[in-house]
Design an enzyme around this catalytic site. Sequence first.
Site, PDB file in Angstrom:
ATOM      1  N   ARG A 112       0.875  -1.179   0.000  1.00  0.00           N
ATOM      2  CA  ARG A 112       0.000   0.000   0.000  1.00  0.00           C
ATOM      3  C   ARG A 112       0.904   1.217   0.000  1.00  0.00           C
ATOM      4  O   ARG A 112       1.728   1.391   0.898  1.00  0.00           O
ATOM      5  CB  ARG A 112      -0.900   0.009   1.234  1.00  0.00           C
ATOM      6  CG  ARG A 112      -1.499   1.375   1.517  1.00  0.00           C
ATOM      7  CD  ARG A 112      -2.565   1.366   2.570  1.00  0.00           C
ATOM      8  NE  ARG A 112      -3.750   0.700   2.088  1.00  0.00           N
ATOM      9  CZ  ARG A 112      -4.957   0.812   2.658  1.00  0.00           C
ATOM     10  NH1 ARG A 112      -5.123   1.542   3.730  1.00  0.00           N
ATOM     11  NH2 ARG A 112      -5.992   0.163   2.157  1.00  0.00           N
ATOM     12  N   HIS A 139      -7.549   0.762  -6.200  1.00  0.00           N
ATOM     13  CA  HIS A 139      -7.738  -0.067  -5.001  1.00  0.00           C
ATOM     14  C   HIS A 139      -8.439  -1.379  -5.429  1.00  0.00           C
ATOM     15  O   HIS A 139      -9.599  -1.609  -5.081  1.00  0.00           O
ATOM     16  CB  HIS A 139      -8.564   0.699  -3.963  1.00  0.00           C
ATOM     17  CG  HIS A 139      -8.462   0.166  -2.573  1.00  0.00           C
ATOM     18  ND1 HIS A 139      -7.679  -0.920  -2.234  1.00  0.00           N
ATOM     19  CD2 HIS A 139      -9.060   0.563  -1.410  1.00  0.00           C
ATOM     20  CE1 HIS A 139      -7.802  -1.150  -0.940  1.00  0.00           C
ATOM     21  NE2 HIS A 139      -8.621  -0.272  -0.423  1.00  0.00           N
ATOM     22  N   GLN A 142     -10.081  -3.964  -2.881  1.00  0.00           N
ATOM     23  CA  GLN A 142     -11.336  -3.445  -2.343  1.00  0.00           C
ATOM     24  C   GLN A 142     -12.487  -3.804  -3.275  1.00  0.00           C
ATOM     25  O   GLN A 142     -13.520  -4.333  -2.847  1.00  0.00           O
ATOM     26  CB  GLN A 142     -11.236  -1.914  -2.207  1.00  0.00           C
ATOM     27  CG  GLN A 142     -12.529  -1.265  -1.763  1.00  0.00           C
ATOM     28  CD  GLN A 142     -12.906  -1.654  -0.357  1.00  0.00           C
ATOM     29  OE1 GLN A 142     -12.081  -1.583   0.540  1.00  0.00           O
ATOM     30  NE2 GLN A 142     -14.143  -2.074  -0.145  1.00  0.00           N
ATOM     31  N   ASP A 234     -17.427   7.111  -0.940  1.00  0.00           N
ATOM     32  CA  ASP A 234     -16.113   7.036  -0.289  1.00  0.00           C
ATOM     33  C   ASP A 234     -15.807   8.423   0.278  1.00  0.00           C
ATOM     34  O   ASP A 234     -16.483   9.401  -0.072  1.00  0.00           O
ATOM     35  CB  ASP A 234     -15.053   6.605  -1.333  1.00  0.00           C
ATOM     36  CG  ASP A 234     -13.674   6.379  -0.716  1.00  0.00           C
ATOM     37  OD1 ASP A 234     -13.562   6.316   0.521  1.00  0.00           O
ATOM     38  OD2 ASP A 234     -12.699   6.267  -1.492  1.00  0.00           O
ATOM     39  N   CYS A 274     -16.247   1.751   1.019  1.00  0.00           N
ATOM     40  CA  CYS A 274     -15.059   0.929   1.277  1.00  0.00           C
ATOM     41  C   CYS A 274     -14.602   1.013   2.729  1.00  0.00           C
ATOM     42  O   CYS A 274     -13.926   0.106   3.207  1.00  0.00           O
ATOM     43  CB  CYS A 274     -13.925   1.354   0.349  1.00  0.00           C
ATOM     44  SG  CYS A 274     -13.546   3.120   0.477  1.00  0.00           S
ATOM     45  N   ARG A 302     -13.466  -8.485   1.999  1.00  0.00           N
ATOM     46  CA  ARG A 302     -12.051  -8.237   1.670  1.00  0.00           C
ATOM     47  C   ARG A 302     -11.243  -9.492   1.980  1.00  0.00           C
ATOM     48  O   ARG A 302     -10.380  -9.913   1.209  1.00  0.00           O
ATOM     49  CB  ARG A 302     -11.495  -7.064   2.483  1.00  0.00           C
ATOM     50  CG  ARG A 302     -12.066  -5.704   2.172  1.00  0.00           C
ATOM     51  CD  ARG A 302     -11.591  -5.203   0.829  1.00  0.00           C
ATOM     52  NE  ARG A 302     -10.133  -5.126   0.749  1.00  0.00           N
ATOM     53  CZ  ARG A 302      -9.378  -4.127   1.207  1.00  0.00           C
ATOM     54  NH1 ARG A 302      -9.951  -3.075   1.760  1.00  0.00           N
ATOM     55  NH2 ARG A 302      -8.059  -4.148   1.078  1.00  0.00           N
TER      56      ARG A 302
HETATM   57  N1   CP Z   1     -11.043  -0.083   2.749  1.00  0.00           N
HETATM   58  C1   CP Z   1      -9.764  -0.102   3.168  1.00  0.00           C
HETATM   59  O1   CP Z   1      -8.838  -0.341   2.404  1.00  0.00           O
HETATM   60  O2   CP Z   1      -9.619   0.118   4.507  1.00  0.00           O
HETATM   61  P1   CP Z   1      -8.246   0.327   5.280  1.00  0.00           P
HETATM   62  O3   CP Z   1      -7.683   1.657   4.874  1.00  0.00           O
HETATM   63  O4   CP Z   1      -8.638   0.275   6.733  1.00  0.00           O
HETATM   64  O5   CP Z   1      -7.310  -0.799   4.916  1.00  0.00           O
HETATM   65  N1  NVA Z   2     -10.094   6.714  -1.198  1.00  0.00           N
HETATM   66  C1  NVA Z   2      -9.693   6.295   0.120  1.00  0.00           C
HETATM   67  C2  NVA Z   2      -9.873   4.819   0.288  1.00  0.00           C
HETATM   68  C3  NVA Z   2      -9.479   4.299   1.633  1.00  0.00           C
HETATM   69  C4  NVA Z   2      -9.617   2.812   1.732  1.00  0.00           C
HETATM   70  C5  NVA Z   2      -8.243   6.691   0.355  1.00  0.00           C
HETATM   71  O1  NVA Z   2      -7.430   6.519  -0.566  1.00  0.00           O
HETATM   72  O2  NVA Z   2      -7.931   7.156   1.434  1.00  0.00           O
END
Ligand code: CP
Ligand code: NVA
Length: 315
Positions: A112, A139, A142, A234, A274, A302
Amino acid sequence: MTVKLNPAFKGRDFISIHDYSTAEVAEVLDLALQLKALQKDRIPHPLLAGKTLGMIFQKPSTRTRVSFEVGIYQLGGYGLFLSPNDLQMGRGETIKDTALTLSRYLDGIMIRTFDHDEVLELAHHASIPVINGLTDLLHPCQVMGDLLTALEYKGTLKGLKCAFIGDGNNVCHSLLFGGAKVGMDVVVAGPPGFEPQPEILALARADAEATGARLWVVEDPFEAVEGADIIYTDVWASMGQEKEAAEKEKHFARYQVNNRLVAAAKDDVIIMHCLPAKRGRELTDEVMDGPHSVVFDEAENRLHAQKAIMALVMQ
Ligand code: CP
Ligand code: NVA
């Protein structure tokens, strides 16, 4: 154990849903359902016995971290959480050298990070599969969990209409790719200047030619949710956009998913997010805790979707 793993997935990266065919996306979802059933019955399924996943996190996480770590454990393997503080990468070791080194120890890497190109570079140099656990651009894990959730609730994905309300961000981009692959219409409603990237929309539309999915962008959230089976939202400010949050709130105020907007969709609409959510901003408490909300099913899925991805690419 009767679970069969298609060898065509072995050794591949999972960086974007765009890289996988419609049949392959369906295969991942099918395996996820099988693994979910096994886990519910507590039937062991050590498909990755003795294998190890390194998990690099340059941004915070609740769901991704816990679901990958629990997932690899349930598959008989082991997961290592690697924060920038733990890695020499945080002190300037190159992505290439990190990839070459980690490939000598691990069987897979989940990453990530901010810049999508870093994931591509890591994957280019690594001899083991790299899984995208979120970048500023995409993502995909997700959305695999989300497609699994929609499939469970609606029985099919082809022909559904999903209205994404909000920022044309990483989740929105992956949803466009996912919808294109499975034949689900995706309409994005957001303020001018915050649309999904035209390049992503163009790639997704090219994929959609084969499945018949319609992908389009509008400004009016009420127009978007008309006839929608799914409303997806989101956060307005994603990780890394903290400084822009106050400014973005002004632009997105009319894009809140509240009872009035939900009432304008189909009666059996499901509400997706998400997570993490900013309650009272992009969606209200009533909606998030209400009868249409499936947000915690998404969070659970997930786990099952990523187990399928890991089992297939790390087999
Ligand atoms: N939806 C998601 O990726 O959550 P986190 O940021 O908690 O991993
Ligand atoms: N769009 C959000 C998703 C988090 C899971 C971000 O990137 O923070």
